[in-house]
Design a protein around this motif. Structure first.
Motif, short mmCIF file in Angstrom:
data_model
loop_
_atom_site.label_atom_id
_atom_site.label_comp_id
_atom_site.label_asym_id
_atom_site.label_seq_id
_atom_site.Cartn_x
_atom_site.Cartn_y
_atom_site.Cartn_z
N ASP A 48 6.01 1.29 -5.90
CA ASP A 48 6.41 -0.12 -6.04
C ASP A 48 6.08 -0.93 -4.79
N VAL A 49 6.19 -0.30 -3.63
CA VAL A 49 5.85 -1.00 -2.39
C VAL A 49 4.39 -1.40 -2.37
N GLN A 50 3.52 -0.58 -2.97
CA GLN A 50 2.10 -0.94 -3.02
C GLN A 50 1.90 -2.24 -3.79
N ALA A 51 2.68 -2.43 -4.85
CA ALA A 51 2.61 -3.70 -5.60
C ALA A 51 3.09 -4.85 -4.73
N VAL A 74 2.76 -4.99 -1.49
CA VAL A 74 1.69 -5.25 -0.53
C VAL A 74 0.59 -6.08 -1.16
N GLU A 75 0.22 -5.76 -2.40
CA GLU A 75 -0.85 -6.49 -3.07
C GLU A 75 -0.46 -7.93 -3.38
N ARG A 76 0.86 -8.19 -3.56
CA ARG A 76 1.32 -9.56 -3.81
C ARG A 76 1.58 -10.32 -2.52
N GLY A 77 1.52 -9.67 -1.39
CA GLY A 77 1.80 -10.32 -0.13
C GLY A 77 3.27 -10.31 0.25
N ASP A 78 4.09 -9.56 -0.49
CA ASP A 78 5.52 -9.47 -0.19
C ASP A 78 5.83 -8.36 0.80
N ALA A 79 4.85 -7.63 1.22
CA ALA A 79 5.00 -6.57 2.22
C ALA A 79 3.67 -6.44 2.95
N SER A 80 3.71 -5.87 4.13
CA SER A 80 2.49 -5.70 4.92
C SER A 80 2.51 -4.34 5.60
N ILE A 81 1.33 -3.73 5.67
CA ILE A 81 1.20 -2.43 6.33
C ILE A 81 1.07 -2.69 7.83
N VAL A 82 2.09 -2.28 8.57
CA VAL A 82 2.12 -2.51 10.01
C VAL A 82 1.29 -1.46 10.75
N SER A 115 -10.87 -2.32 8.27
CA SER A 115 -9.61 -3.06 8.30
C SER A 115 -8.49 -2.17 7.78
N ARG A 116 -7.29 -2.38 8.31
CA ARG A 116 -6.15 -1.58 7.89
C ARG A 116 -5.85 -1.81 6.41
N GLU A 117 -6.04 -3.03 5.95
CA GLU A 117 -5.78 -3.35 4.54
C GLU A 117 -6.72 -2.59 3.62
N SER A 118 -8.03 -2.57 3.95
CA SER A 118 -9.00 -1.87 3.10
C SER A 118 -8.75 -0.37 3.10
N PHE A 119 -8.49 0.19 4.27
CA PHE A 119 -8.25 1.62 4.34
C PHE A 119 -6.94 1.98 3.64
N GLY A 120 -5.93 1.12 3.76
CA GLY A 120 -4.67 1.39 3.08
C GLY A 120 -4.82 1.41 1.57
N SER A 121 -5.64 0.50 1.03
CA SER A 121 -5.87 0.48 -0.41
C SER A 121 -6.61 1.73 -0.86
#
Length: 610
Positions: free
Chosen positions: A127-130, A132-140, A410-416
């Protein structure tokens, strides 16, 4: 076939195991297999229910590691079924992933109100991944390290912060006479007399252990994130009135640390805990909370591979004539350092002892002057000859070439990518995917290092800039008795360095490779490191004269310390680090992926010739 074939199987009991004279120093150092209690290959197979009719056999050659079995097709299939599960159980790697994900405290509370933490938190991570994709969470933070079961591994991305713990006292004259328009005496600035270093950044140190069920992994670790958030001034408000500000500044560090032991299922996320940080990474997030997740991917390295090569003695086929050029090191390996018999007979006897037969109309001839081996045989026999040549080439000690690459994403691309995929011991597919990212400018090749070493020998290569910096200063001095006239300033000496140290800036690769040439399995004990210079910090009071400043450089280092097992020619992901600054200025929150590849080179080689 590795010698673990015998240790994995049940040995025959030795009736003389308790012999009090077993340690006789004058005894024969090379007892027979019967005397040592080691069962024969045939005994092991027969105990497993495999029959050996007349004319069949099973022999294991310890010098070459080859197991030769002559039997019917049906019984050979049973041999393969028995051998297949014996190899890979000891060759396992664990990729450990730790993620720090920040979200709103209210959102986490709502989720907890309507859900339960089942499966160790794997459902929450979905659920946290969703979010992150909506911008309601961020991978620090994302940290990945590759390790071996039972061995400690560590990855760190550290910005060293050196700060004073004893700031010293300003120097003032004992006697002062002011005449005319002379101003008040400014005290000489203080010089810190004691320093400490705090490592800011992220550190992941973990001890992974694979459970006997080969499905769960025990993790003992303490991921830590430390950041410099600002400075506190003591006293907070300077005394009034005051001619000089005596306020001392001290750094403020924010630390997020979890010390934990848990058992994680292979490929599943586990929730380590949550913490409320003093300050959010997102300025618009009022009430932040950081969730810490861990994942362990179990990776197996098979050692049988192209192990089974069949030569059917009665299979019809046309005779082929093939010629092979053999290098001198390969010839010496096949002939076991020079036999007394002629080379042609010695090579044929060697091949026959390892399972290749030469029925009617087949032959073998070796010409020493040209190093050409000519073989007349059926296609399946030629295949076995080539397999043996490859095998003997692998027995010759060679050079291991270790290639280290650093790629920024990027952290976002690698996280996905990480959420949708699991790691494999052979990371060649991931490396090819990153090559496509590089062509699309979604990743950047930061640098590479290559070092060659003999198996069992340590090798180190450095490309560094020797940076010399001060570590201690001479305090400024002012006369103890002075007379100042007509607007003159009080004399004072500036701070001056009294001690220096040297730091090597650049890239270092140190490796201990141990190569298994026959199976092409390589053990690597290595520690790639990159050190760069960050900002230079100036320590002083708020209104100190620039002459009285002391300077402390901040060094940023990225280092992975681990032990991995890989196969020659494979790319292996060692782990990740975080750079001080992105190589691509447009890339936010970069992550560096560290790849390693080891190739075995040998002077023992062969090639087919016309």
């Amino acid at each position: 076939m590795p010698p673990t074939f015998f240790s994995t199987s049940q040995p025959v009991a030795d009736p003389f195991a308790d012999d009090p004279f077993a340690d006789d120093p004058f005894a024969d150092a090379s007892p027979s297999k019967a005397e040592s209690g080691i069962p024969s290959a045939r005994e092991i197979f027969e105990k497993a229910g495999i029959s050996f009719p007349a004319g069949s056999s099973a022999d294991y050659d310890f010098s070459s590691g080859l197991l030769v079995v002559r039997n019917t097709e049906e019984q050979l299939e049973l041999v393969e079924a028995y051998l297949t599960p014996l190899g890979p159980d000891v060759l396992q790697q664990i990729m450990v992933v730790v993620e720090f994900i920040e979200t709103d405290h209210d959102r986490l509370s709502d989720w907890m109100l309507n859900n339960q933490l089942l499966q160790g938190g794997h459902g929450l991570r979905q659920d946290v991944q969703a979010w992150v994709e909506r911008g309601d969470a961020s991978i620090v933070e994302i940290s990945v390290v590759n390790g071996r079961s039972g061995q400690r591994c560590k990855t760190e991305s550290i910005l060293e912060t050196r700060y004073p713990t004893e700031p010293g006292t300003p120097d003032l004259p004992n006697e002062v006479e002011l005449e005319g328009t002379a101003s008040a005496v400014t005290p000489a600035g203080a010089v810190p007399s004691a320093w400490e270093t705090r490592n800011c950044g992220f550190t992941l140190e973990v001890d992974p252990i694979v459970s006997p069920d080969n499905h769960t992994i025990s993790l003992n670790f303490a991921p830590e994130s430390v950041r410099l958030r600002g400075y506190t001034h003591w006293p907070p408000e300077p005394a009034q009135p005051a001619e000089v500000d005596f306020t001392v500044s001290q750094p403020r560090f924010q630390a997020t640390r979890i010390t934990n032991q848990l058992v994680a299922s292979d490929g599943h996320y586990a929730l380590l805990g949550s913490v409320r940080p003093p300050q959010s990474e997102d300025p618009e997030r009022v009430d932040p909370v950081v969730l810490v997740f861990a994942r362990a991917d179990l990776m197996e390295i098979p050692i049988l591979g192209d192990f089974f090569v069949h030569a059917r003695e009665n299979e019809p086929g046309d005779i082929e004539v093939k010629s092979y050029f053999l290098s001198q090191p390969l010839i010496r390996t096949i002939l076991a350092d020079g036999p007394e018999t002629p080379p042609t007979r010695a090579i044929r006897e060697r091949f026959e002892s390892l399972g290749i037969t030469f029925p009617k109309a087949t032959s073998l001839r070796f010409r020493p002057k040209t190093s050409i081996l000519t073989v007349r045989h059926r296609p399946d026999g030629q295949e076995c000859v080539r397999h043996l040549l490859d095998h003997f080439a692998g027995l010759t000690e060679g050079t291991i070439h270790v290639f280290h690459e650093r790629i920024e994403v990027s952290r976002e691309s690698f996280g996905s990518w990480l959420f949708e995929n699991r790691f494999d011991a052979d990371a060649t597919a991931l490396r090819r995917e990153l090559a496509r990212w590089i062509r699309r400018r979604e990743a950047t090749l930061v640098g590479s290092t290559l070092v060659s070493a003999m198996s069992g020998s340590r090798a180190k290569i450095e490309g560094v800039d020797e940076f010399i910096y001060p570590t201690a200063y001479q305090p400024p001095e002012i006369p103890h008795s002075i007379e100042i006239e007509d607007g003159a300033e009080a004399p004072a000496t500036a701070t001056s360095p009294t001690a220096f140290e040297t730091r090597h800036l650049g890239t270092t690769l140190e490796v201990d490779p141990v190569g298994e040439s026959v199976s092409r399995i390589i053990d690597l004990n290595l520690a790639p490191e990159t050190i760069s210079l960050g900002e230079v910090m100036h320590w002083h009071r708020r209104q100190d004269d620039p002459r009285f400043l002391t300077h402390a450089p901040r060094f940023h280092h990225q280092k992975i310390t681990t032990q991995v097992t890989t196969e020659a020619g494979w790319y292996t992901l060692l782990g990740t680090t975080s750079p001080l600054e992105p190589v691509d200025p447009e890339r936010e929150d970069p992550v560096i992926l560290h790849f390693i590849r080891a190739d075995i080179g040998s002077a023992a080689m062969w090639r087919e010739v016309k």
